[in-house]
Design a protein around this motif. Structure first.
Motif, short mmCIF file in Angstrom:
data_model
loop_
_atom_site.label_atom_id
_atom_site.label_comp_id
_atom_site.label_asym_id
_atom_site.label_seq_id
_atom_site.Cartn_x
_atom_site.Cartn_y
_atom_site.Cartn_z
N MET A 76 0.86 -1.19 0.00
CA MET A 76 0.00 0.00 0.00
C MET A 76 0.89 1.23 0.00
SD MET A 76 -3.17 1.24 0.16
CE MET A 76 -4.23 0.05 0.94
N SER A 77 0.60 2.16 -0.90
CA SER A 77 1.41 3.38 -0.97
C SER A 77 1.08 4.28 0.21
CB SER A 77 1.10 4.13 -2.28
OG SER A 77 1.41 3.35 -3.39
N SER A 78 2.09 5.00 0.68
CA SER A 78 1.84 6.00 1.71
C SER A 78 1.23 7.23 1.07
CB SER A 78 3.15 6.36 2.41
OG SER A 78 4.06 6.90 1.47
N HIS A 79 0.64 8.12 1.87
CA HIS A 79 -0.05 9.29 1.35
C HIS A 79 0.51 10.55 1.99
CE1 HIS A 79 -2.75 5.99 0.46
NE2 HIS A 79 -3.39 6.77 -0.40
N ASN A 80 0.51 11.60 1.24
CA ASN A 80 0.86 12.91 1.79
C ASN A 80 0.10 13.98 1.01
OD1 ASN A 80 2.13 13.00 -0.65
ND2 ASN A 80 4.12 13.66 0.13
N ALA A 81 0.11 15.18 1.53
CA ALA A 81 -0.62 16.27 0.87
C ALA A 81 0.29 16.87 -0.19
CB ALA A 81 -1.03 17.32 1.90
N SER A 82 0.34 16.25 -1.35
CA SER A 82 1.18 16.73 -2.44
C SER A 82 0.58 17.96 -3.07
CB SER A 82 1.33 15.64 -3.51
OG SER A 82 1.85 14.47 -2.95
N SER A 83 1.40 18.72 -3.77
CA SER A 83 0.90 19.93 -4.46
C SER A 83 0.12 19.55 -5.69
CB SER A 83 2.09 20.82 -4.86
OG SER A 83 1.67 21.83 -5.73
N LEU A 84 -1.07 20.12 -5.81
CA LEU A 84 -1.88 19.84 -6.99
C LEU A 84 -1.32 20.52 -8.22
CD1 LEU A 84 -5.51 20.15 -5.60
CD2 LEU A 84 -4.45 18.12 -6.52
N SER A 85 -0.55 21.58 -8.05
CA SER A 85 -0.13 22.36 -9.21
C SER A 85 1.11 21.77 -9.88
CB SER A 85 0.18 23.80 -8.78
OG SER A 85 1.24 23.83 -7.84
N PHE A 86 1.69 20.74 -9.28
CA PHE A 86 2.91 20.17 -9.87
C PHE A 86 2.57 18.92 -10.66
CE2 PHE A 86 7.37 19.76 -10.35
CZ PHE A 86 7.59 18.41 -10.48
N GLY A 87 2.68 19.04 -11.99
CA GLY A 87 2.52 17.86 -12.82
C GLY A 87 1.10 17.39 -13.01
N THR A 114 2.67 2.54 -13.60
CA THR A 114 2.63 3.35 -12.38
C THR A 114 1.87 2.61 -11.28
OG1 THR A 114 2.63 5.37 -13.72
CG2 THR A 114 1.96 5.58 -11.42
N ARG A 115 2.57 2.26 -10.22
CA ARG A 115 1.96 1.54 -9.11
C ARG A 115 1.39 2.56 -8.12
NH1 ARG A 115 3.44 -3.78 -9.02
NH2 ARG A 115 5.16 -4.40 -10.41
N VAL A 116 0.06 2.64 -8.06
CA VAL A 116 -0.58 3.57 -7.15
C VAL A 116 -2.00 3.11 -6.89
CG1 VAL A 116 -1.32 5.07 -9.06
CG2 VAL A 116 -1.18 6.01 -6.75
N ARG A 156 -4.23 8.75 -12.82
CA ARG A 156 -3.02 7.95 -12.78
C ARG A 156 -1.93 8.56 -13.68
NH1 ARG A 156 -2.45 2.77 -11.05
NH2 ARG A 156 -4.73 2.63 -10.88
N ILE A 157 -2.34 9.00 -14.88
CA ILE A 157 -1.38 9.64 -15.78
C ILE A 157 -0.84 10.93 -15.18
CG2 ILE A 157 -1.18 10.84 -18.00
CD1 ILE A 157 -3.15 8.74 -19.14
N SER A 158 -1.71 11.73 -14.58
CA SER A 158 -1.28 12.99 -13.98
C SER A 158 -0.27 12.76 -12.87
CB SER A 158 -2.49 13.73 -13.42
OG SER A 158 -3.31 14.21 -14.44
N LEU A 159 -0.55 11.80 -12.00
CA LEU A 159 0.38 11.51 -10.91
C LEU A 159 1.71 11.00 -11.44
CD1 LEU A 159 -2.19 9.80 -8.53
CD2 LEU A 159 -1.03 11.98 -8.12
N ALA A 160 1.66 10.18 -12.49
CA ALA A 160 2.89 9.68 -13.09
C ALA A 160 3.71 10.82 -13.69
CB ALA A 160 2.56 8.65 -14.17
N LEU A 161 3.05 11.73 -14.39
CA LEU A 161 3.76 12.86 -14.99
C LEU A 161 4.40 13.74 -13.93
CD1 LEU A 161 1.34 13.93 -17.88
CD2 LEU A 161 3.47 12.63 -18.05
N GLY A 162 3.68 13.96 -12.83
CA GLY A 162 4.27 14.75 -11.76
C GLY A 162 5.51 14.11 -11.19
#
Length: 354
Positions: free
Chosen positions: A1-12, A220-222, A277-283
């Motif tokens: 299971m992947s860990s989670h954090n509050a990543s920036s929405l504006s990046f990637g 991309t594993r997520v 999934r694509i957006s997260l991979a690009l970021g």
């Protein structure tokens, strides 16, 4: 299971998230942490480009010539004729529930056959421009919502206006001069075919791009939280059908049912999940490969926006200064395009049979 954090929405994530829309709703969207996938061995084989039929060329020619056609609005007591354009509100129902994506408001549509809605526009012929009607029809096997194929649907139509569209003599020097694609009809037709070829080539490249991004997504594993998918679907609904049901004063239950059809539609969820999934991979790729946003990339987006709006780049820049919330969207689009270009530079494209 992947860990989670509050990543920036504006990046990637420019193409699939709207930071401003989320901020307006005071929402905290927690994004999964993603490891950047490998870009090795990305490969796509494209089909050989096909030619065009005479009917396709004629249809595209008339589309391009449409701004030069004369319009004559029908009187309220004058019947709608085949080939007219009608301004209408339309909503489809199946088993008493609103069909997802069927609601359209204040839209001009041509009165001509629609294979996805057999008999609908045929029923408008002979009606009055301010008339309301219901049309029952069988949804075909090609209908976009798979679960509704082969079922009976009822479409409620409120006509608001109609206009007769008359094209000028397509061989007249006056039309050809205004059309600006050649001094003869044959020359103008050849120009249209060249444009169609360019459009087909661009479409082929976009299809190749999507196939490459799909390969990236598959690597991309997520685990995507369902609330993240739900929130993106709600955002899309609010910007489209949600706005329409509000304008048409649907009651609260009907609005909730409309949203529910979007949230529960399997194809919609699958498409949104893939885009996320694509957006997260690009970021993640941007971060791993050290990509930085350049002024040239932002300027290119501004120029494209200016061209699409028929404005100068200076006018677009002035508008953005007046509404700075849109600056983030420009940056997001530039990030996305830069990331996609980076991925595509690592992919190999082949033409079938070449």
């Amino acid at each position: 299971m992947s860990s989670h954090n509050a990543s920036s929405l504006s990046f990637g994530l420019p193409q699939y998230f709207s930071q401003s829309s989320l901020d307006e709703q005071s929402l905290l969207v927690v994004l999964p942490e993603v490891e950047a996938p490998s870009l090795e061995g990305l490969s796509v084989t494209l089909p050989t480009p096909q030619g065009f039929t005479a009917e396709q060329v004629q249809e595209r020619f008339l589309e391009l010539a449409r701004p030069l056609a004369a319009e004559l609005y029908r009187y309220p007591t004058e019947q709608i004729a085949w080939g007219d354009e009608v301004l209408l509100n339309i909503a489809g129902y199946s088993q008493g529930r609103l069909i997802p994506f069927s609601l359209r408001t204040e839209v001009w549509l041509p009165v001509q056959p629609d294979p996805l809605l057999p008999g609908l526009y045929e029923a408008l012929v002979g009606r009055l421009p301010n008339e309301g009607l219901t049309v029952d029809l069988m949804l075909p096997a090609t209908y976009p919502v798979e679960s509704l194929r082969g079922t009976t649907a009822r479409f409620v139509v409120q006509l608001q206006a109609a206009r007769q569209v008359t094209y000028p003599d397509l061989e007249s020097p006056k039309f050809l001069e205004a059309f600006g694609r050649g001094k003869t009809l044959a020359e103008a037709m050849r120009n249209v075919v060249r444009q169609m070829e360019d459009e087909a080539a661009q479409l082929l490249l976009l299809q190749a791009q999507q196939q490459v991004l799909n390969q990236v997504a598959a690597r991309t594993r997520v685990v995507l939280p369902s609330e993240l998918v739900d929130e993106e679907i709600r955002r899309r609904w609010s910007a489209t059908e949600g706005r329409s049901v509000s304008e048409l004063q649907f009651n609260g239950r009907e609005q909730e049912e409309s949203l529910a059809t979007w949230l529960n539609d399997a194809d919609t969820r699958a498409e949104v999940e893939q885009r996320l999934r694509i957006s997260l991979a690009l970021g993640a790729i941007c971060k791993r490969d050290g990509l930085t946003l350049t002024p040239q990339a932002v300027e290119k987006v501004l120029r494209d926006e200016a061209h699409a709006a028929g404005l100068t780049i200076g006018e677009v820049a002035d508008a953005l200064r007046a509404e700075p919330q849109h600056l983030a969207r420009i940056d997001q689009v530039a990030w996305h395009l830069m990331a996609v270009d980076h991925v595509m530079s690592r992919a190999r494209l082949h033409i079938a049979g070449a």
